[in-house]
Design a protein around this motif. Structure first.
Motif, mmCIF file in Angstrom:
data_model
loop_
_atom_site.group_PDB
_atom_site.id
_atom_site.type_symbol
_atom_site.label_atom_id
_atom_site.label_comp_id
_atom_site.label_asym_id
_atom_site.label_seq_id
_atom_site.Cartn_x
_atom_site.Cartn_y
_atom_site.Cartn_z
ATOM 1 N N ALA A 33 0.900 -1.064 0.033
ATOM 2 C CA ALA A 33 0.118 0.075 -0.010
ATOM 3 C C ALA A 33 0.898 1.256 -0.017
ATOM 4 O O ALA A 33 0.620 2.295 -0.710
ATOM 5 N N GLU A 87 3.794 1.609 -1.275
ATOM 6 C CA GLU A 87 4.378 1.764 -2.532
ATOM 7 C C GLU A 87 3.505 2.343 -3.474
ATOM 8 O O GLU A 87 3.664 3.171 -4.445
ATOM 9 N N GLN A 88 2.198 1.760 -3.685
ATOM 10 C CA GLN A 88 1.046 2.384 -4.248
ATOM 11 C C GLN A 88 0.940 3.697 -4.020
ATOM 12 O O GLN A 88 0.666 4.671 -4.903
ATOM 13 N N ARG A 101 3.215 5.857 -5.566
ATOM 14 C CA ARG A 101 3.578 5.757 -6.977
ATOM 15 C C ARG A 101 4.741 5.314 -7.512
ATOM 16 O O ARG A 101 5.246 5.588 -8.443
ATOM 17 N N GLU A 112 8.070 0.800 -11.391
ATOM 18 C CA GLU A 112 8.379 -0.623 -11.137
ATOM 19 C C GLU A 112 9.734 -0.969 -11.454
ATOM 20 O O GLU A 112 10.509 -1.745 -10.863
ATOM 21 N N ASP A 162 -5.043 -1.503 0.700
ATOM 22 C CA ASP A 162 -5.713 0.022 -0.109
ATOM 23 C C ASP A 162 -4.922 0.901 0.268
ATOM 24 O O ASP A 162 -5.022 1.625 1.489
ATOM 25 N N PRO A 163 -4.160 1.731 -0.572
ATOM 26 C CA PRO A 163 -3.420 2.768 -0.267
ATOM 27 C C PRO A 163 -4.297 3.972 0.240
ATOM 28 O O PRO A 163 -3.548 4.628 0.994
#
Length: 303
Positions: A113, A115-116, A119, A122, A211-212
């Motif tokens: 979460a 990392e998301q 943003r 990758e 869930d971010p």
């Protein structure tokens, strides 16, 4: 660890601001700030560029220094591209070494979460791999810096939530944010990291659903406004694919040249391949080798 509530604004922090371009050797620094001139990034052509700018340990109330230094960087023409990251160090002295295991447990639950929310591009995962259950269990059995070191190529030794820095400078380093020289984006990333560490230290019950936005809400952190991801150019992606393919066959040669060394990177040059090998002290050694027909030939060692 015994949970202890500490105001996130009272936690000392640092930030490593990676950038390309500009004139880092000439930049006027505020007292205590450091320009790491040996820490280069890659420009769009693959040439080394820019540097890494770092403040002294500071409190949230001192954050205007960051605005001043970013303005000076931008006035020189510096920017952040796909090769740059933003690494936030948060001091965990209020909880001591016991916080390391708590942060590893929190990483296993919330790193996706985080990392998301940040943003994370990758292609930057090479520089901030996830904490694994193996790392957590290894540290629980033997609490030392080596236990939290990711067993991989040198660029991948520090996890995205890097607790190894506790043993060096008393911090946890959160490495997932993309690079930026925009004050609001940098500040949002710092605030998120401060709030996250404070919540872990307090034993807060953070959402485990990945869930971010739920994590941001639970922390009281910004839900958006973080450094934007930027795709790596195709030549860089292909370079990494080639390196990954060559690594296994290169390792016997690496050990022959530098016993205990690790292969940092492989780059083509006019007369072969240039290997950069990192020894056990972190020093880099470079060799040009000729691709084999039956075995590798070392042509010369570079200074």
């Amino acid at each position: 660890m015994r949970p202890s509530v500490v105001d996130w604004k009272m936690l000392r922090f640092g930030v490593e601001i990676e950038f390309i371009g500009g004139k880092p050797e000439e930049l006027e620094l505020l007292p205590g700030w450091v320009m790491s001139l040996d820490e280069h990034q890659l420009d769009e052509t693959g040439l080394l560029s820019g540097s890494e700018l770092k403040p002294p340990p500071m409190l949230w109330s001192e954050r205007e220094q960051i605005r001043v230094m970013l303005a000076r960087l931008k006035a020189q023409g510096a920017s952040a591209n796909w090769s740059c990251g933003l690494h936030v160090h948060v001091g965990i002295e209020p909880w001591g070494q016991d916080a390391v295991l708590a942060l590893l447990d929190a990483a296993l639950r919330h790193q996706g979460a985080l990392e998301q929310l940040l943003r994370m591009s990758e292609h930057r995962r090479m520089y901030c791999p996830p904490v694994t259950q193996e790392i957590r269990d290894r540290y629980a059995a033997e609490p030392c810096a080596e236990s939290v070191r990711n067993q991989a190529r040198p660029q991948s030794q520090r996890c995205g939530i890097n607790t190894g820095t506790w043993f060096d400078i008393g911090t946890v380093e959160i490495r997932c944010a993309n690079g930026s020289v925009e004050f609001d984006e940098v500040l949002n990333a710092i605030e998120l990291c401060l709030r996250f560490v404070a919540a872990v230290g307090a034993g807060a019950n953070l959402p485990d659903n990945g869930d971010p936005l739920a994590l941001a809400a639970a922390l009281g952190a910004p839900a958006s406004g973080y450094p934007a991801p930027a795709p790596a150019p195709q030549w860089y992606t292909e370079r990494i694919w080639l390196e990954d393919a060559l690594f296994p066959s290169m390792m016997p040669l690496v050990q022959q040249l530098i016993p205990g060394g690790e292969l940092h990177d492989i780059l083509p040059v006019a007369d072969g391949l240039r290997l950069t090998i990192e020894d056990t002290d972190g020093k880099h050694h470079q060799y040009v080798v000729e691709p084999p027909t039956s075995g590798w030939t070392v042509k010369r060692q570079l200074a």
